[in-house]
Structure formats: structure tokens, C-alpha cells
Motif scaffolding. Structure first.
Motif, short mmCIF file in Angstrom:
data_model
loop_
_atom_site.label_atom_id
_atom_site.label_comp_id
_atom_site.label_asym_id
_atom_site.label_seq_id
_atom_site.Cartn_x
_atom_site.Cartn_y
_atom_site.Cartn_z
N ASN A 68 -19.03 38.50 6.40
CA ASN A 68 -18.90 37.06 6.21
C ASN A 68 -17.52 36.56 6.59
N SER A 69 -16.49 37.27 6.11
CA SER A 69 -15.13 36.85 6.41
C SER A 69 -14.85 36.93 7.90
N LEU B 221 -16.60 33.97 9.52
CA LEU B 221 -15.86 32.75 9.16
C LEU B 221 -14.57 32.65 9.97
N PRO C 39 -13.11 28.85 0.09
CA PRO C 39 -14.36 29.53 -0.25
C PRO C 39 -14.76 29.33 -1.71
N THR D 226 -16.93 35.54 0.55
CA THR D 226 -15.94 36.12 1.48
C THR D 226 -15.14 37.19 0.73
#
Lengths: 294, 304
Positions: free
Chosen positions: A92-93, A96, A231, A242
Motif C-alpha cells: 500500500n505504501s 501510495l 493516512p 499504510t
């Protein structure tokens, strides 16, 4: 010491003090290194040592060499916690960071370029908004309200757009300053060769922005990757979090497993560390860009 | 684009192509950024002024005038957050200026291990605030923490860094400085590098000592760097949230709360109107401090 040297003869200034100065620089250097070990290195060694210990040993919170090295076991344990929650968080991070920085870079390069090249009555207004974006703290709940009405609240897409927006001002300032160093004649040559405005920007100007682009990408990637506040507000929850959010949640859940908590910190610190090793110069350039011109 | 003919006389001398070039910088290049900025930043900011005047839950909004602000300045825990924001912002900013300049002077001198020292001072900047917060929470633990162990080795009884209501905010500010001093140092190093070396040589020939050289050359000529450090660290310090939240959550009690953490607490509790009022207060505080300070710092520079 220096005063005497100056009095003796301006030509030989500094000569008599040279060995003395070298001794002094050694002493100051060694004292600084020892101090820096205590102040700046010990916390990182502590993270590493605690991440290498077994759970009972780590719970002492002491700064000691591990009796049993459990670095690998801890790594596996952290990665498999709750069906690989942390692996998902890393994915996810990564998404992102990559997507939001990509949007930020292209979009703000266009603004910085135009702001520097074109004289129009819009410029003061744009400059004002850029500075406002740098200073004004974002309004939290109203932003959630906007995201909700766009059905982007608690979605990765929403958070990506938020991060991209909040980074715009900083990027625009850097791009604007750098575009000034690209000669206008290049634009003119490209136009005479028949390039349109879009081709002029994307095939002529953008490649020339490479140095500043690396700076912007690295600085913003570290900032977005390390961001916790946005977040927390705009992509809350546990499942789709995240890395920073996961670390924060992890802290409240694993009270007795300090070794795993610090392993998580260690893992999260690695990407910025790698960035720093490879892009040391660009990071420094970006952080100090405002220093000389003010 | 329609103003081409008006602005040409002043600008057009450099190149005959300038008139035609104008259309090659199309204004729609602003649009993507403007759209993002408008939707995700400008609209929420303007909306916050309205919502701060309402009692606002997920389902309904009712206008209550300035009640939120009255409450904000009456409840002790909210006032404390307001005051703490200033303390935190000014302490971190001042320490970063002083330590950053000192470290920069040290790290631009002839020194053994300079490269190592520069990297080690800068590295904490890149670590996440949450990671730093958790690590220092452990290191500063009153009974088991490394810091108090070391202090007791020297016969000093270490205080409860994060549990003593008087100390908690200052401790977090200290950790903030530990984490952020690297940027200040770096900015100062760049600023010092821009000072011509001849000035130092002239001072040495004139017989100025180290302190006098620092006071009359280094300090005044690193002013642009000082301005940058003050502005950056104040903007960061006044809005600071993540480190405080990771280390104390505003506690013990609400002694280390700042406006940003009050905003989060009120949001969590579902008082969206009050939370937004906090945001407006933060907005006013930041602009009320930053605008005069940056005007002052920049004006001085122009005069010189």
C-alpha cells in the motif's frame, strides 16, 4: 593563536599555528565523533539490537548485546503477523508513494515551467496560492467532507490525490527556480523546428529538468512514505493501512513483544535509508535549495 | 494571451520570436494543479470557516455562531493546547537555529570524520516520526529506559521524562529537535558555503579572534539561512502532530496537547464543528505568526 600569527607577518599567516591547528582539529573531531555516537548512533543501534532479541529479553528494554540472536525469526514473525498485514501495508505504501509522487511531479513541473516562462497577470495570484499552500494547515474534517461527497473517503485513490495536492507547493517552488536555468533559446529552437506546446514541454523541457526532478522525487517520496497524519485521517482502519499506520497500531497491540515492534521500525526505516545512500546529494540539494537565495 | 500586444514593448527586445512564443506557454498547463488544489485544499479551507460555526455531526449541521470558539477558549484543556502550540513551536524553532548553526560551523571547519558526522546528524530527518517516537518512548522510560540508566550511573536520578506533566511537552520538543536539527544544519552549511572565504582571511589578518569572526562575519552573513530555518521550523513546529501523538497522545492529562492533537481528539469524539474550529484557530495562529515573521526576515534582506 591566530592573532599572533597575524601580527608577526601577513605573508606567513597561519604557518606557526598549522600543527597546533591540526592537533586541535583532531581533538575536536574525536570529541564530536564520540558525542555523535551517544546522541545519534545509540538510538539506531538500540533499534537493531532490540529487533534481534527474543521476546522475554527484549522486554527488559535494556541496551545489551542479545544473548540469542533472533533477527531472522523476528523478521519472519513480523512478516507473517495477521496474514501478512505488514507486507500488505508495504505494498500500500509503495503504491501510495509512487503514484502520488508521479502525479505531483508532472503536475507541478507544468506549473513551475509556466510560472517562470510566461509573464501574465495570473502570476502574482498563482504565487500567492503556492505560498498559501505551503503555510496554511489543511482543514481536516472539511477535507473528509469533500472526499466523502466524491466517494473517495477511505480509498487509496483519495489518499493519493490528497498527498499529491499537499506536496504541490514545495515542488512548484523547486521547479520554478530550476526552469530559470534552462535557456529560453531552447524553447524557441524547438518551436521553430515545429514542436507544439505539449511536445515542447514533454520532450524538450521535461528531460532537462532531470536533476531537480530527482531531488523532488526523493524528498517527496520520503515525506509521503513517512507520513502518518494524512493516512490516519483519510485512510483509517487496520486492514488497508499504510506502514506508518500499521506501526502505530502495532504499538498498541503487541505490548509484550518489543522485539517485533522494533523489527517493524527497522523494516520501515530501510527504504528511506536506501534512498539516502543512493541519493544523498539530491536530498541535500533539495533540502537546502531555499537557503542561499532565501 | 490577448495581452500580447500590450506587454510586448517591454519584453520583446530579446527575440523576434517572442510574440509567437507566448502561445507556446498555454495557460491550461495550470489546470491539473489548479483542479487538485481547488478541490482538495481551497474548498476545504474555505468550508472550514463555515463549519467552524456549526454543531456538526455526520448527519446534520446546525449553525451555532461563535459557540465553538467560545468553548475553545473556555475549556482548560483546549486553552492548554493553544498555549502549548506556541511553546512547542518557539522552543523547537529556537533550538534548531542555535544548534543548527553551531553544528554547521563545526561541520564546515577542518575536522576529522566530517563526512561521517554530516551523515549521522542528517539521518534522523529521514526516519518516520512514529518510529522515532516509539524508540524514544522506550529510551526515556522512567525506570527501564536507557537514558535514566545512564543518568543513574552518574548518580543522577532521572526524571519521568514523559510522565511528569511539567516535562512531557519539553521532552517531546527535545526529540523533535533531535530529529529535525539535521535539516537546519544542512541549510546553514549551504549558507556558510556562500560566504566568501576572503572575509575570513581579512579578519584573520586584522587579528580577529574566533568569537569575533563568528559574531561579525558568520552570524550576519548567514542571515538568509537563518530566515529559512526559522520559517521552515516554525511552520513545522506549530502544526506538529505525529511525534506528539506517538509519544504522549497529549498526556499526561492534557499537558502536552497542542492544537493539532486537540483537532484529532475532537474529531475522534465526533465533535466535527469543534474540531474544525480548532483548525481555524490553528490557521489563524500560523498565519498571524508566519506572515509578519517572513515579511520581517525578507525585508531586512532587501535593505542589505
Amino acid at each position: 593563536m591566530t592573532a599572533q600569527a597575524g601580527l608577526a607577518a601577513p605573508v606567513r599567516h597561519g604557518r606557526p599555528g598549522r600543527t597546533l591547528r591540526r592537533v586541535r582539529s583532531w581533538i575536536i573531531g574525536i570529541v564530536s565523533i564520540v558525542l555523535s555516537l551517544f546522541v545519534f548512533v545509540v538510538p539506531f543501534v538500540f533499534i537493531f539490537l532490540t529487533a534481534s532479541k527474543t521476546a522475554p529479553e527484549a522486554s527488559n528494554l535494556s541496551f545489551t548485546w542479545p544473548q540469542h540472536w533472533a533477527l531472522w525469526d523476528n523478521l519472519v514473525a513480523v512478516l507473517t503477523t495477521r496474514d501478512g498485514l505488514i507486507v500488505r501495508a508495504f505494498v500500500n505504501s509503495a503504491v501510495l508513494t509512487i503514484v502520488s509522487v508521479a502525479i505531483m511531479v508532472v503536475v507541478s513541473a507544468m506549473v513551475g515551467y509556466l510560472l517562470q516562462r510566461k509573464r501574465s497577470r495570473l502570476n502574482p495570484i498563482v504565487n500567492f496560492f503556492v505560498l498559501a499552500g505551503l503555510i496554511v494547515p489543511p482543514a481536516v474534517v472539511p477535507t473528509i467532507w469533500v472526499l466523502q461527497s466524491l466517494e473517495l473517503f477511505k480509498t487509496m485513490a483519495g489518499l493519493i490525490l490528497i498527498e499529491a495536492t499537499f506536496g504541490l507547493s514545495f515542488c512548484i517552488l523547486l521547479f520554478r527556480a530550476f526552469v530559470a536555468t534552462i535557456p529560453r533559446e531552447l524553447d524557441e529552437a524547438a518551436v521553430i523546428d515545429g514542436a507544439g506546446p505539449v511536445r515542447l514541454f514533454f520532450t524538450v523541457v521535461l528531460p532537462l529538468l532531470r536533476p531537480v526532478m530527482i531531488t523532488v522525487v526523493v524528498v517527496q517520496a520520503v515525506a509521503v512514505f513517512n507520513d502518518f497524519t494524512n493516512p490516519l485521517y483519510f485512510l483509517p482502519g487496520d486492514e488497508n493501512a499504510t506502514v506508518q499506520l500499521t506501526l502505530y497500531n502495532f504499538q498498541s497491540q503487541t505490548l509484550s513483544q518489543w522485539n517485533l515492534l522494533f523489527m517493524d521500525i527497522l523494516l520501515i526505516t530501510i527504504p528511506p535509508l536506501v534512498m539516502y545512500i543512493f541519493f544523498n546529494r539530491q536530498i541535500v540539494a533539495g533540502m537546502t535549495s531555499g537557503a542561499v537565495k532565501g | 494571451m490577448s495581452t500580447t500586444s500590450v506587454s510586448l514593448p517591454a519584453v520583446g527586445r530579446r527575440s523576434p520570436h517572442r510574440g509567437r512564443m507566448k502561445s507556446f506557454y498555454p495557460s491550461w498547463f495550470y489546470l491539473p494543479a489548479a483542479a487538485l488544489y481547488l478541490v482538495f485544499f481551497a474548498v476545504p479551507t474555505f468550508a472550514s470557516f463555515y463549519f467552524s460555526l456549526t454543531r456538526w455531526s455526520l448527519f446534520d449541521v446546525s449553525f451555532i455562531g461563535f459557540d465553538n470558539f467560545v468553548q475553545f477558549f473556555q475549556e482548560p484543556m483546549l486553552v492548554q493546547g493553544f498555549v502549548n502550540t506556541f511553546i512547542y513551536g518557539f522552543i523547537t524553532s529556537a533550538l534548531k537555529v542555535v544548534l543548527g548553526l553551531a553544528l554547521a560551523v563545526l561541520l564546515t571547519s577542518q575536522l576529522v570524520g566530517r563526512g561521517y558526522l554530516r551523515s549521522v546528524v542528517f539521518f534522523p530527518v529521514l526516519v518516520s516520526a512514529i518510529g522515532v517516537g516509539i524508540t524514544f518512548k522506550v529510551l526515556l522510560d522512567p525506570s527501564d529506559g536507557l537514558v535514566n540508566h545512564v543518568l543513574s550511573f552518574f548518580g543522577i536520578a532521572g526524571p519521568g521524562w514523559l510522565t511528569d506533566p511539567k516535562l512531557a511537552l519539553l521532552t517531546v520538543a527535545g526529540v523533535d529537535v533531535w530529529k529535525g536539527v539535521g535539516i537546519a544544519t544542512l541549510i546553514y552549511i549551504a549558507g556558510l558555503a556562500a560566504i566568501p572565504q576572503e572575509y575570513y582571511e581579512a579578519a584573520r589578518v586584522d587579528g580577529a579572534g574566533a568569537w569575533k569572526t563568528f559574531r561579525t562575519i558568520t552570524l550576519p552573513l548567514s542571515r538568509p539561512a537563518t530566515a529559512t530555518v526559522i520559517i521552515l521550523s516554525l511552520i513545522g513546529g506549530l502544526r506538529s502532530f505525529d511525534l506528539i501523538w506517538a509519544m504522549t497522545k497529549g498526556g499526561p492529562g492534557f499537558t502536552s496537547d497542542v492544537i493539532a492533537s486537540v483537532i484529532y481528539k475532537q474529531y475522534q469524539a465526533g465533535f466535527y464543528g469543534l474540531s474544525t474550529a480548532g483548525n481555524v484557530v490553528l490557521f489563524l495562529v500560523v498565519t498571524a505568526i508566519m506572515v509578519p515573521i517572513s515579511l520581517f526576515l525578507n525585508r531586512k534582506e532587501v535593505e542589505r
